[in-house]
Design a protein around this motif. Sequence first.
Motif, PDB file in Angstrom:
ATOM      1  N   GLY A 126       0.955  -1.083  -0.022  1.00 13.00           N
ATOM      2  CA  GLY A 126      -0.088   0.043  -0.071  1.00 13.00           C
ATOM      3  C   GLY A 126       0.908   1.447  -0.226  1.00 13.00           C
ATOM      4  O   GLY A 126       1.902   1.202   0.818  1.00 13.00           O
ATOM      5  N   ASP A 185       2.321   4.667   0.968  1.00 12.49           N
ATOM      6  CA  ASP A 185       2.563   5.287   2.375  1.00 12.49           C
ATOM      7  C   ASP A 185       1.882   6.619   2.371  1.00 12.49           C
ATOM      8  O   ASP A 185       2.336   7.396   1.350  1.00 12.49           O
ATOM      9  CB  ASP A 185       4.035   5.170   2.736  1.00 12.49           C
ATOM     10  CG  ASP A 185       4.166   5.593   4.096  1.00 12.49           C
ATOM     11  OD1 ASP A 185       3.627   4.883   5.255  1.00 12.49           O
ATOM     12  OD2 ASP A 185       4.669   6.682   4.391  1.00 12.49           O
ATOM     13  N   SER A 227      -4.289   5.956   0.933  1.00 18.01           N
ATOM     14  CA  SER A 227      -2.995   5.661   1.579  1.00 18.01           C
ATOM     15  C   SER A 227      -2.972   4.915   2.812  1.00 18.01           C
ATOM     16  O   SER A 227      -3.952   4.664   3.582  1.00 18.01           O
ATOM     17  CB  SER A 227      -2.047   6.867   1.721  1.00 18.01           C
ATOM     18  OG  SER A 227      -2.795   7.646   2.848  1.00 18.01           O
ATOM     19  N   SER A 228      -1.684   4.179   3.131  1.00 16.96           N
ATOM     20  CA  SER A 228      -1.857   3.508   4.257  1.00 16.96           C
ATOM     21  C   SER A 228      -0.535   4.181   5.172  1.00 16.96           C
ATOM     22  O   SER A 228       0.244   4.754   4.737  1.00 16.96           O
ATOM     23  CB  SER A 228      -1.345   1.942   4.133  1.00 16.96           C
ATOM     24  OG  SER A 228      -2.307   1.364   3.105  1.00 16.96           O
ATOM     25  N   HIS A 287       2.495   3.286   7.756  1.00 17.82           N
ATOM     26  CA  HIS A 287       3.513   2.315   8.063  1.00 17.82           C
ATOM     27  C   HIS A 287       4.468   2.780   9.352  1.00 17.82           C
ATOM     28  O   HIS A 287       5.503   2.200   9.453  1.00 17.82           O
ATOM     29  CB  HIS A 287       4.440   1.774   6.820  1.00 17.82           C
ATOM     30  CG  HIS A 287       3.611   1.388   5.593  1.00 17.82           C
ATOM     31  ND1 HIS A 287       2.963   2.237   4.746  1.00 17.82           N
ATOM     32  CD2 HIS A 287       3.241   0.100   5.487  1.00 17.82           C
ATOM     33  CE1 HIS A 287       2.291   1.610   4.095  1.00 17.82           C
ATOM     34  NE2 HIS A 287       2.226   0.288   4.210  1.00 17.82           N
TER      35      HIS A 287
END
Length: 383
Positions: free
Chosen positions: A153, A155, A234-235, A237
């Motif tokens: 995914g 970021d 977005s993800s 992390h």
Amino acid sequence: AKEHAKAIALELSKPVRQRLIASIGDVLKRSAVEDPDMWGWVRRLVVLALDDFWADVELEVEHALELNLMRDLSQPDSHPAAARGLAGMLRNMFWRCRGFVLYHFLPCDKSIFGMFKDPVYLVFLAITCFPFYSFRVAFFAMLLGLLVMAPDGVDEYQLVSFILSSKGMQFFTGVVLNAYGSAQYYCAIHFCNLSQECIDRHTPGQGEPAFFAIVDYFCSVLLVWVAFGLLPYSSKHGLLAQMRQKNSNVYLQALESKEEDLEQKGEGAKKRGGRLFRILWWDAVWFSVCSFVLFVLELITGYPLGSPGFLANLFWCRVAYSTVSAPFFIFCLPGVRQLLTHAEPTGFSRSGHAEPLLIGRRREVRRATAQMSASPTQPLLEP
């Protein structure tokens, strides 16, 4: 049990922290508007700005406490398994090239001082500083593509950094273009001796084809809005995101649920990208203004596309548009980016995975943990 006790202590002490932070904010506001001669509208603007800013401070304090009291650095870097066959070899080669570019330009284990010791990073940095032949926008377009292709995914922090870095380097290249154009005019005045051919040759904008100049101008705004449009998908992390995946205590769940609700409501300080949306509107407005000026200049002068006159008009509109990107440097200052965007700092490992940004002691702890977790019976790369 220990982590659960910490979570309960954080939750119970939250009202006290909120009152303390609010009282500090009230003192700052009173100090800022204590001048009795201050205009009323200025006083209201200062109060609104401080209220807005203090909401960011309160959120970052909560994040810092959670990070320092409940951090877990035990997750080593993960490496993809080696693929087989010709297609697998080509795919594996692509992922290795992606990891090479992202690790050297956006590393997870180096500060800016460590990055300056890396010759590969210096080459990439030089490309982003070159204002001609669309080198800068081509590099950032490639970088955005590599970020989007992330297997885990795209970021959030890297999208924010992409927007700020691309606009920041646009400002720098605008300064370079301004100096270059001024030098061209100086040469035309002092060395051409009224020769029209020499003057045309030294008119700003003649050093590159019109295609590259147009691509540089329009892609400078297009790329950042594409990146901003990807932010809702977005993800995260960062360290906090990793802890929330591993811990299921009440405090972490409550904090994460609260932030998600605020993101859905679109409240400026808490939504993804923070206050980046406002400054992007600033950029879009000035792009429209510069484009309108270019259109008016073309109506007045009537220069055809690709002529020396058109290239000169486009050149100075590019310089003006790049100059007004200066406010993006505020977000690039240490600490300001995280305070105003609330994105958890990340970087890329050698394998191309987004990882928490760890430098100094935290980096050493992570490396030691990774070495302890790796064993001969469990290789990092599968044969």
